[in-house]
Design a protein around this motif. Sequence first.
Motif, PDB file in Angstrom:
ATOM      1  N   THR A  59       0.830  -1.208   0.000  1.00 59.65           N
ATOM      2  CA  THR A  59       0.000   0.000   0.000  1.00 59.65           C
ATOM      3  C   THR A  59       0.860   1.250   0.000  1.00 59.65           C
ATOM      4  OG1 THR A  59      -1.797  -1.136   1.154  1.00 59.65           O
ATOM      5  CG2 THR A  59      -1.783   1.270   1.262  1.00 59.65           C
ATOM      6  N   LEU A  60       1.932   1.233   0.821  1.00 57.92           N
ATOM      7  CA  LEU A  60       2.822   2.383   0.872  1.00 57.92           C
ATOM      8  C   LEU A  60       3.484   2.620  -0.480  1.00 57.92           C
ATOM      9  CD1 LEU A  60       4.212   4.633   2.431  1.00 57.92           C
ATOM     10  CD2 LEU A  60       5.941   2.965   3.167  1.00 57.92           C
ATOM     11  N   GLN A  61       3.972   1.529  -1.081  1.00 58.74           N
ATOM     12  CA  GLN A  61       4.592   1.674  -2.400  1.00 58.74           C
ATOM     13  C   GLN A  61       3.591   2.208  -3.426  1.00 58.74           C
ATOM     14  OE1 GLN A  61       6.301  -2.477  -2.429  1.00 58.74           O
ATOM     15  NE2 GLN A  61       7.982  -1.421  -3.458  1.00 58.74           N
ATOM     16  N   TYR A  62       2.371   1.704  -3.356  1.00 53.57           N
ATOM     17  CA  TYR A  62       1.339   2.133  -4.300  1.00 53.57           C
ATOM     18  C   TYR A  62       1.043   3.630  -4.137  1.00 53.57           C
ATOM     19  CZ  TYR A  62      -3.172   2.606  -6.626  1.00 53.57           C
ATOM     20  OH  TYR A  62      -4.187   3.017  -7.434  1.00 53.57           O
ATOM     21  N   LEU A  63       0.927   4.076  -2.897  1.00 52.83           N
ATOM     22  CA  LEU A  63       0.650   5.494  -2.655  1.00 52.83           C
ATOM     23  C   LEU A  63       1.769   6.376  -3.183  1.00 52.83           C
ATOM     24  CD1 LEU A  63      -0.733   5.313   0.997  1.00 52.83           C
ATOM     25  CD2 LEU A  63      -2.025   5.987  -1.037  1.00 52.83           C
ATOM     26  N   LEU A  64       3.005   5.988  -2.895  1.00 53.59           N
ATOM     27  CA  LEU A  64       4.138   6.804  -3.321  1.00 53.59           C
ATOM     28  C   LEU A  64       4.264   6.840  -4.844  1.00 53.59           C
ATOM     29  CD1 LEU A  64       6.798   5.777  -0.630  1.00 53.59           C
ATOM     30  CD2 LEU A  64       5.422   7.860  -0.717  1.00 53.59           C
ATOM     31  N   ASP A  82      -7.468  -1.088   1.647  1.00 51.40           N
ATOM     32  CA  ASP A  82      -7.832  -0.885   3.043  1.00 51.40           C
ATOM     33  C   ASP A  82      -6.908   0.184   3.627  1.00 51.40           C
ATOM     34  OD1 ASP A  82      -8.692  -0.957   5.610  1.00 51.40           O
ATOM     35  OD2 ASP A  82      -8.614  -3.134   5.823  1.00 51.40           O
ATOM     36  N   TYR A  83      -7.207   1.418   3.280  1.00 50.09           N
ATOM     37  CA  TYR A  83      -6.344   2.520   3.693  1.00 50.09           C
ATOM     38  C   TYR A  83      -6.461   2.812   5.183  1.00 50.09           C
ATOM     39  CZ  TYR A  83      -5.784   3.351  -1.317  1.00 50.09           C
ATOM     40  OH  TYR A  83      -5.495   3.213  -2.641  1.00 50.09           O
ATOM     41  N   ASP A  84      -7.622   2.505   5.791  1.00 51.67           N
ATOM     42  CA  ASP A  84      -7.781   2.765   7.228  1.00 51.67           C
ATOM     43  C   ASP A  84      -6.840   1.875   8.031  1.00 51.67           C
ATOM     44  OD1 ASP A  84      -9.707   4.734   6.914  1.00 51.67           O
ATOM     45  OD2 ASP A  84     -11.346   3.289   6.878  1.00 51.67           O
ATOM     46  N   GLU A  85      -6.775   0.578   7.686  1.00 49.93           N
ATOM     47  CA  GLU A  85      -5.888  -0.337   8.400  1.00 49.93           C
ATOM     48  C   GLU A  85      -4.430   0.035   8.176  1.00 49.93           C
ATOM     49  OE1 GLU A  85      -6.446  -2.784  10.581  1.00 49.93           O
ATOM     50  OE2 GLU A  85      -8.515  -2.025  10.520  1.00 49.93           O
ATOM     51  N   LEU A 125      -3.292   3.031   7.678  1.00 52.19           N
ATOM     52  CA  LEU A 125      -2.996   4.236   8.451  1.00 52.19           C
ATOM     53  C   LEU A 125      -2.796   3.889   9.929  1.00 52.19           C
ATOM     54  CD1 LEU A 125      -2.595   7.259   8.197  1.00 52.19           C
ATOM     55  CD2 LEU A 125      -5.046   7.563   8.622  1.00 52.19           C
ATOM     56  N   LYS A 126      -3.593   2.943  10.439  1.00 51.27           N
ATOM     57  CA  LYS A 126      -3.398   2.518  11.835  1.00 51.27           C
ATOM     58  C   LYS A 126      -2.008   1.923  12.024  1.00 51.27           C
ATOM     59  CE  LYS A 126      -8.273   1.463  12.763  1.00 51.27           C
ATOM     60  NZ  LYS A 126      -9.244   0.357  13.025  1.00 51.27           N
ATOM     61  N   ALA A 127      -1.598   1.072  11.084  1.00 47.72           N
ATOM     62  CA  ALA A 127      -0.272   0.457  11.167  1.00 47.72           C
ATOM     63  C   ALA A 127       0.823   1.508  11.086  1.00 47.72           C
ATOM     64  CB  ALA A 127      -0.106  -0.568  10.039  1.00 47.72           C
ATOM     65  N   TRP A 128       0.599   2.483  10.220  1.00 46.61           N
ATOM     66  CA  TRP A 128       1.596   3.553  10.063  1.00 46.61           C
ATOM     67  C   TRP A 128       1.742   4.358  11.350  1.00 46.61           C
ATOM     68  CZ3 TRP A 128       5.289   4.957   6.767  1.00 46.61           C
ATOM     69  CH2 TRP A 128       5.781   6.257   6.829  1.00 46.61           C
ATOM     70  N   GLU A 129       0.620   4.643  12.009  1.00 45.30           N
ATOM     71  CA  GLU A 129       0.670   5.461  13.223  1.00 45.30           C
ATOM     72  C   GLU A 129       1.299   4.690  14.386  1.00 45.30           C
ATOM     73  OE1 GLU A 129      -3.368   6.533  13.581  1.00 45.30           O
ATOM     74  OE2 GLU A 129      -3.233   8.258  12.202  1.00 45.30           O
ATOM     75  N   LEU A 130       1.216   3.356  14.348  1.00 42.19           N
ATOM     76  CA  LEU A 130       1.833   2.554  15.416  1.00 42.19           C
ATOM     77  C   LEU A 130       3.348   2.634  15.398  1.00 42.19           C
ATOM     78  CD1 LEU A 130      -0.367  -0.690  15.380  1.00 42.19           C
ATOM     79  CD2 LEU A 130      -0.227   1.043  17.202  1.00 42.19           C
ATOM     80  N   ILE A 131       3.899   2.944  14.204  1.00 39.35           N
ATOM     81  CA  ILE A 131       5.357   3.024  14.093  1.00 39.35           C
ATOM     82  C   ILE A 131       5.895   4.093  15.029  1.00 39.35           C
ATOM     83  CG2 ILE A 131       7.252   3.591  12.511  1.00 39.35           C
ATOM     84  CD1 ILE A 131       5.538   2.430  10.252  1.00 39.35           C
ATOM     85  N   ALA A 132       5.141   5.169  15.174  1.00 39.34           N
ATOM     86  CA  ALA A 132       5.600   6.265  16.037  1.00 39.34           C
ATOM     87  C   ALA A 132       5.728   5.821  17.482  1.00 39.34           C
ATOM     88  CB  ALA A 132       4.643   7.444  15.927  1.00 39.34           C
ATOM     89  N   LEU A 150      -1.518  11.547   1.857  1.00 38.34           N
ATOM     90  CA  LEU A 150      -1.713  10.680   0.692  1.00 38.34           C
ATOM     91  C   LEU A 150      -2.824   9.671   0.949  1.00 38.34           C
ATOM     92  CD1 LEU A 150       1.987   9.916  -0.388  1.00 38.34           C
ATOM     93  CD2 LEU A 150       0.472  11.744  -1.175  1.00 38.34           C
ATOM     94  N   VAL A 151      -2.885   9.170   2.168  1.00 40.76           N
ATOM     95  CA  VAL A 151      -3.946   8.217   2.517  1.00 40.76           C
ATOM     96  C   VAL A 151      -5.315   8.880   2.412  1.00 40.76           C
ATOM     97  CG1 VAL A 151      -4.956   6.899   4.418  1.00 40.76           C
ATOM     98  CG2 VAL A 151      -2.491   6.785   3.986  1.00 40.76           C
ATOM     99  N   LYS A 152      -5.439  10.090   2.942  1.00 38.09           N
ATOM    100  CA  LYS A 152      -6.732  10.792   2.912  1.00 38.09           C
ATOM    101  C   LYS A 152      -7.201  11.024   1.485  1.00 38.09           C
ATOM    102  CE  LYS A 152      -9.131  14.899   4.645  1.00 38.09           C
ATOM    103  NZ  LYS A 152      -9.030  16.145   5.447  1.00 38.09           N
TER     104      LYS A 152
END
Length: 916
Positions: free
Chosen positions: A115-120, A139-142, A144-151, A174-176
Amino acid sequence: KNIKPEEIKVIDPCMGSGHILVYAFDILMQIYESCGYSQRDAAKSIVENNIYGLDIDDRAFQLAYFAIMMKARSYSRRFLTFGIVPNLCAIQESNEIQYDKDIGDFLLSEEHRETLQYLLNTFVDAKEYGSILNVKKRDYDEFLKAWELIAEQTVENIVILLWYSECSQIVPTLVKQAKVLSQKYDVVVTNPPYMGISNGNVKLNEFVKKNFPDSKSDLFAIFIERCGQMIKGNRYQAMITQHAWMFLSSFEKLRAKLQMVDMINMAHLGARAFEEIGGEVVQTTSFVIRKSHIVEYKGMYCRLIDPTTQKGKEEMYLTGENRYTAVQNNFTKIPGSPVAYWMNRPIYNLFQGKTLNDYYDVKAGMCTGANAIFILSWHEVDYRYTYMYSKENYLYTAHNKGGEYRKWYGNRELILKYNIRSLSEMEKNIGFRHDGKDYYFKEHIGWSKVTSSKSSFRYFEEGFTFDSAGLGLFANSEQNIYITLSFLNSKIAEELIALLNPTLNVTPMVIKKLPYTESESASIIENVVIDNIDICKADWDSFETSWDFTQHPLIGYTSLSMKEMQEDRKNYIKDMNYIRDEFTNWKDECMLRFNQLKSNEEELNRIFIDIYGLQNELTPDVEDKDITIHKADLSRDIRSFISYAVGCMFGRYSLDQEGLMFAGGDMKDIYAYYGGTFDDTANIRLDGKYTFEELGTPFYYLPIDGKEPLECWKVDADNIIPITDEEYFTDDVVNRFVEFVKVVYGEETLEENLDFIAQALGNKGDSSKEVICNYFLKDFYTDHLKVYQKRPIYWLFDSGKQNGFKALIYMHRYNADTIGNLRVDYLHRMERIYESEINRMQDTVDNSSNAREVTAASKRKEKLQKQLKECQEYDEKIGHLALSRIEIDLDDGVKVNYEKVQIANDGKKYQVLAKI
């Protein structure tokens, strides 16, 4: 009815400042309130669930964001404290972020890495494409949750921390925008941008050609297709766009796609739908489409083309006028499937037989690549080298380049530099095309590719080249071109052209498609058409911008042959007396032509309506505004009479000869016409009596066959006619004009005729001569520029606002000595006159005991001093040009030569001519 208010999704993919979404907000509020919601809860839900918007411009996004938040607050005063963020996006690019495989593998699962590669990858150069990007649903919501967990993870690797920090701002954005672009909507509503894709950059061109091949011509058409992709089944898209997609061949494939959905309704606005946008170029239509396909579906259409104002269109819409229901499947019965909702079945049936393409070749002609150089007005050049003057030794051809709305005959103003040298120069130009050259000089029907409203067709005999903007219809067999011309100028063709292509461009493709039926009334039609051509030719040739112009109509020579006129000139002139009588005769003649042409056109309409069986669809009536010949106009016709008089003064015209007397060449040609001979020193001898020098006057009388000619034939010897605000010169333009009127109409009626002329001019003045003087000072040159379309043949040397010095010259008689002669013989003389008058006024001031006389003298002295100062400053400019002895070449045209004579040998420009 089976959907909850919070489930309705509305998007404007080109939201701009958000005005459409604000309207949508109010409508959604009505829906919520009808379901029992409070305004506070509804406002919160609308912003969170219903409204979406996209734009490529960050500033537009900010305005839209503000507008939606303020609209929500108008329904809920505490709304800004809720922390709700609208679903609006200013599309951002991913260009600055490079995906790092090692880091991505460490941080995310395989699905989220993809998903990240696709967005970029998807949002590289996203601002170039905006909402036409087609984004996959994931599934952009899932993600984004995974991305925010990295922090929340503790990562000791500094490289990973830096990479994540760099991505942390852009990835949620980009997700939005991916979510907004990938989901389907109940309503897509927008006013998309209008831009020919050929004007876009390389990236946009390539993207559009690959993804939107059926609508690639213009951005608004691409958005019609893209918006259709964004809606759910049985849901709606509502748009306002240019109306070109309804008719042009370049959108034919798009129209085929739209046949597979239902056009619910349309308000066809046409031109001038918005007060902020003038002109005919922006022609719009507003429509609603449902993503469904019902066989024989009937849409509702409101035709608002005719009103020319925003208010007029609004009033027509609200009164329910011009409403049509149409089965859109019927559109496919017409070649190209135009959205011709206003047509009835009998007109659809016309397209089952032969078309004009079966009988004629329809051609576009020359494209020079530099029209300003190679296409000129005929009056600019030496007329002896035009095809109209000599069919063998010519440098210029009569050229059909279209022109204004005019039927049957006319628009014969232009020439083409068409010779070996010019062609070799043209071929070097970008955009040069030599189309249609095999059809040059052939008889044809011509029309203008670009129109402001209706099309008009004209007859062109053999001898014309034609243009990419002035198209041609050529018979490919023994067709009667007059019959076809009458068909094309009929109401039948008018309706059919409007059906096939009611835009500004009437291309060969449109004309080829017109259904054409041969007539059994050929001889009747031909006779009427020939009469129409003759009427329109007589009208066209009544004005000096026609190369077949003979004499001014207010002189009245049309009632006598030239031979008769020359046999008894004196008596004929004596009988003319009053210019008002000549104007009355001219007015009657114009009205007779007008009424006859209108009657003829209505008769032809009746014939063709019967031929095509459209008695129940059309009437033969023709409105006065569609009759394309002139009625008499006192102000215009008196001004043209004055122009003709000036032409006689310069030798362009003569009361003793029809048509052009001199329009290039050697002035000896004029003298020879009057029996003059020349000695070895080139002194002009008139009947052996006088030399040029012996005349001792700036104009002279030329005898014919030993007899005195019309006394008004006074060719200005030095090609300079001064214009003064008082009678400083006996040969100034006002005195010359008064003499002209006296000779033409007689001395006994001179004052009445001058009064009549002055009244027609409408200028200020205490006497008729003063009114005429003010006209020459203030308005003559403006009128001349207008008549000759900013290509003047008479040039005005003008010192400035004080009217210190003005003088006319005739371009075709200009030579290297003209400016020097003007300076020495007129400008310096004018300065001496001012100095003398200033001294005289000072003497009055010093010696007069009359207070009123002193005041008047002081006032006039002040004016004279300003005029003298202006002349002295002007003299400095003229001096540089006089010493430069500038030559001109008529082949270069007016604009080049007008500039050339004002540039001295030092390379500086000295503005001595009135600005064009």
